[in-house]
Design a protein around this motif. Structure first.
Motif, mmCIF file in Angstrom:
data_model
loop_
_atom_site.group_PDB
_atom_site.id
_atom_site.type_symbol
_atom_site.label_atom_id
_atom_site.label_comp_id
_atom_site.label_asym_id
_atom_site.label_seq_id
_atom_site.Cartn_x
_atom_site.Cartn_y
_atom_site.Cartn_z
ATOM 1 N N TYR A 252 0.818 -1.376 -0.022
ATOM 2 C CA TYR A 252 0.041 -0.077 -0.072
ATOM 3 C C TYR A 252 0.942 1.240 -0.033
ATOM 4 C CZ TYR A 252 0.790 0.963 4.774
ATOM 5 O OH TYR A 252 1.361 1.033 6.247
ATOM 6 N N ARG A 253 2.277 1.324 0.410
ATOM 7 C CA ARG A 253 3.013 2.276 0.364
ATOM 8 C C ARG A 253 3.239 2.833 -0.893
ATOM 9 N NH1 ARG A 253 7.303 -0.559 3.987
ATOM 10 N NH2 ARG A 253 6.906 -1.970 2.772
ATOM 11 N N LEU B 239 0.618 5.332 -1.327
ATOM 12 C CA LEU B 239 0.917 6.631 -0.724
ATOM 13 C C LEU B 239 2.099 7.365 -1.505
ATOM 14 C CD1 LEU B 239 0.495 5.235 2.877
ATOM 15 C CD2 LEU B 239 -1.331 6.017 1.263
ATOM 16 N N VAL C 242 -7.118 7.460 -1.437
ATOM 17 C CA VAL C 242 -7.096 6.110 -1.242
ATOM 18 C C VAL C 242 -8.370 5.691 -0.443
ATOM 19 C CG1 VAL C 242 -4.389 5.788 -1.266
ATOM 20 C CG2 VAL C 242 -5.810 6.377 0.845
ATOM 21 N N THR D 15 -4.589 5.125 7.622
ATOM 22 C CA THR D 15 -5.353 6.465 7.456
ATOM 23 C C THR D 15 -4.249 7.443 7.894
ATOM 24 O OG1 THR D 15 -7.388 5.713 7.695
ATOM 25 C CG2 THR D 15 -7.211 7.812 8.245
ATOM 26 N N ALA E 76 -1.634 7.674 5.227
ATOM 27 C CA ALA E 76 -2.178 8.361 3.962
ATOM 28 C C ALA E 76 -2.381 9.884 4.054
ATOM 29 C CB ALA E 76 -3.572 7.872 3.550
ATOM 30 N N LYS F 203 -2.714 12.525 0.911
ATOM 31 C CA LYS F 203 -3.733 11.774 0.348
ATOM 32 C C LYS F 203 -4.910 11.912 1.012
ATOM 33 C CE LYS F 203 -1.549 9.699 -2.855
ATOM 34 N NZ LYS F 203 -0.138 10.352 -2.885
ATOM 35 N N VAL G 92 -8.698 10.261 2.152
ATOM 36 C CA VAL G 92 -9.070 8.884 2.638
ATOM 37 C C VAL G 92 -10.334 8.655 2.609
ATOM 38 C CG1 VAL G 92 -8.496 7.073 4.371
ATOM 39 C CG2 VAL G 92 -6.899 9.047 3.740
ATOM 40 N N ARG H 216 -6.517 16.940 5.468
ATOM 41 C CA ARG H 216 -6.929 15.923 4.610
ATOM 42 C C ARG H 216 -8.784 15.709 4.591
ATOM 43 N NH1 ARG H 216 -4.966 15.911 0.553
ATOM 44 N NH2 ARG H 216 -4.228 18.058 1.218
#
Length: 443
Positions: free
Chosen positions: A96-97, A100, A108, A121, A124, A129, A131, A156
């Motif tokens: 998943y990195r 990011l 994401v 979360t 991110a 990003k 979320v 975010r």
């Protein structure tokens, strides 16, 4: 269609049933009109079950640029589905990195077991990003504030996947309650289903070596190291304390969330909770089969939450009882104690009114999912606060967790919603946080 007001677009889309099993051509004609420069580019973290083709992938279809999953089978199925529906191929990864770090992703979607929600979360948000994180927002109460702090610090947009917040029937119900249509609320009754572990697993199986195409160690993440067992992973994770909180944090994150909304408690919560639980007689899974919980709010409202196996879906929901009437809302409709109660507010055009009952047609059953995702996409663009902001998700998850703490500890829990602490119990703090397996760390 691109010129339609957003709400009209959602209504027409829902009426046409365009969100279910659409072809590539009809998909592109319906959702593909948005200019590429205005499209929110999304990476999907977790594409099995709730994150997969039958659920979140469908709702984010036109926005997906990358998919991530630790199970190679889920990745392959998701990629094939996306290609079939849109004719597009996207980046695939098991890390998943990479999502990011991707400069061409705006947001994401985190659809993974609960023990990963906080870390993903927060990371991110740190990566810039936005979320969309599935419910329950947290595994334990203590994760909530660090998540909120990260979202606010990095500015975010974080939407909790409590999609009933965008459901027309729930919007109508809470509006009626808050308008005083049922008078002063005295009591709330929340009904949850029993566990469906046996429906999926059938019976226990021995521990085994993890499949070669599934990275079990990273799936565990911050959770304690355990032997691999196929009946503890994927969908079934929710029935083990290491990863989730049973139906209390599964459906409770929906129906208790509606209770919080209707009571105007989005920035607060109950002051006490007590309860009892019944577990599987042979311990096939860890979370309860049945529960009875009693919450008390500072304004005098009592909330009863019951987890009852065999309860049909139209009896699972939230009932508000006031001194002038009552109202029960479930996925698909609501029932007022009298037809007169419904005359105080406008009934949205998609809902069908029949006396004291209002229902959502069966073909619109996914309306809330579509509207909730669209709300997130809109907020990513406008930077407005989403319908189920991270702070709301934290407070509603807290209510769920408090119930589990009460039944697991066997104590009446006295809760301070201002300081978010358990009072008068020297052992209370242990329930609010969870040790992370090294090298994982919350902060």
């Amino acid at each position: 269609m691109s010129k339609l007001p957003r709400r009209s677009f959602l209504k027409k889309s829902a009426v046409a049933g365009l969100f279910m099993g659409i072809s590539a051509n009809s998909y592109n004609a319906t959702f593909g009109a948005e200019a590429p420069s205005e499209r929110v580019r999304v990476g999907m973290i977790g594409v099995g079950n709730q994150g997969g083709p039958r659920n979140n992938m469908n709702y984010f279809m036109n926005n997906i640029e990358a998919i991530c999953d630790l199970d190679a089978n889920y990745r392959g199925e998701a990629a094939a589905y996306l290609d079939k529906q849109t004719g597009r191929s996207v980046m695939m990864t098991d890390d998943y990195r990479r999502l990011l770090d991707a400069k061409d992703l705006d947001a994401v979607v985190v659809t993974v077991p609960d023990q990963w929600h906080a870390l993903m979360t927060i990371q991110a948000c740190q990566a810039g990003k936005d979320v969309y994180c599935e419910k329950p927002l947290t595994l334990v109460i203590g994760e909530g504030r660090p998540m909120i702090d990260a979202a606010r610090k990095h500015r975010r947009v974080v939407q909790t996947g409590s999609m009933q917040r965008s459901g027309l029937e729930f919007e109508l119900a809470t509006k009626l309650v808050q308008s005083g249509a049922i008078g002063t609320v005295k009591e709330v009754n929340v009904t949850l289903p029993g566990p469906n572990w046996i429906d999926h697993a059938k019976s226990p199986v021995p521990n085994s070596v993890p499949p070669s195409d599934f990275d079990f160690d990273r799936w565990l993440g911050p959770a304690p190291m355990r032997p691999y067992n196929k009946n503890r992973v994927h969908y079934l994770f929710r029935f083990y304390w290491d990863y989730s909180g049973g139906q209390q944090t599964n459906f409770g994150a929906h129906h208790l969330d509606i209770a919080q909304w209707g009571l105007g408690m989005d920035d607060s919560g109950p002051i006490s909770v007590e309860g009892t639980a019944v577990y599987h007689p042979n311990g096939w899974y860890e979370t309860p089969d049945q529960t009875v919980m009693k919450y008390q709010y500072a304004n005098g409202v009592t909330m009863n939450c019951r987890q009852t196996p065999g309860t049909p879906s139209n009896k699972q929901g939230t009932e508000f009882i006031g001194d002038k009437g009552s109202l029960f809302v479930w996925r698909g409709g609501l029932e007022a104690s009298s037809a007169d109660l419904l005359r105080s507010v406008d009934v949205p055009e998609l809902l069908v009114r029949d006396g004291n009952v209002v229902t959502l047609p069966n073909e619109e059953k996914r309306y809330a999912n579509i509207a909730h995702v669209q709300n997130f996409i809109d907020c990513v663009k406008t930077r407005q606060t989403p319908a189920a902001d991270i702070s709301i998700g934290h407070r509603s998850a807290t209510v769920c967790h408090l119930g589990n703490i009460a039944v697991r500890s066997g104590k009446k829990i006295t809760w301070n919603p201002q300081t978010e602490t358990i009072e008068g119990d020297a052992d209370g703090e242990q329930w609010l946080n969870k040790d992370y397996r090294k090298p994982y760390s919350l902060v």
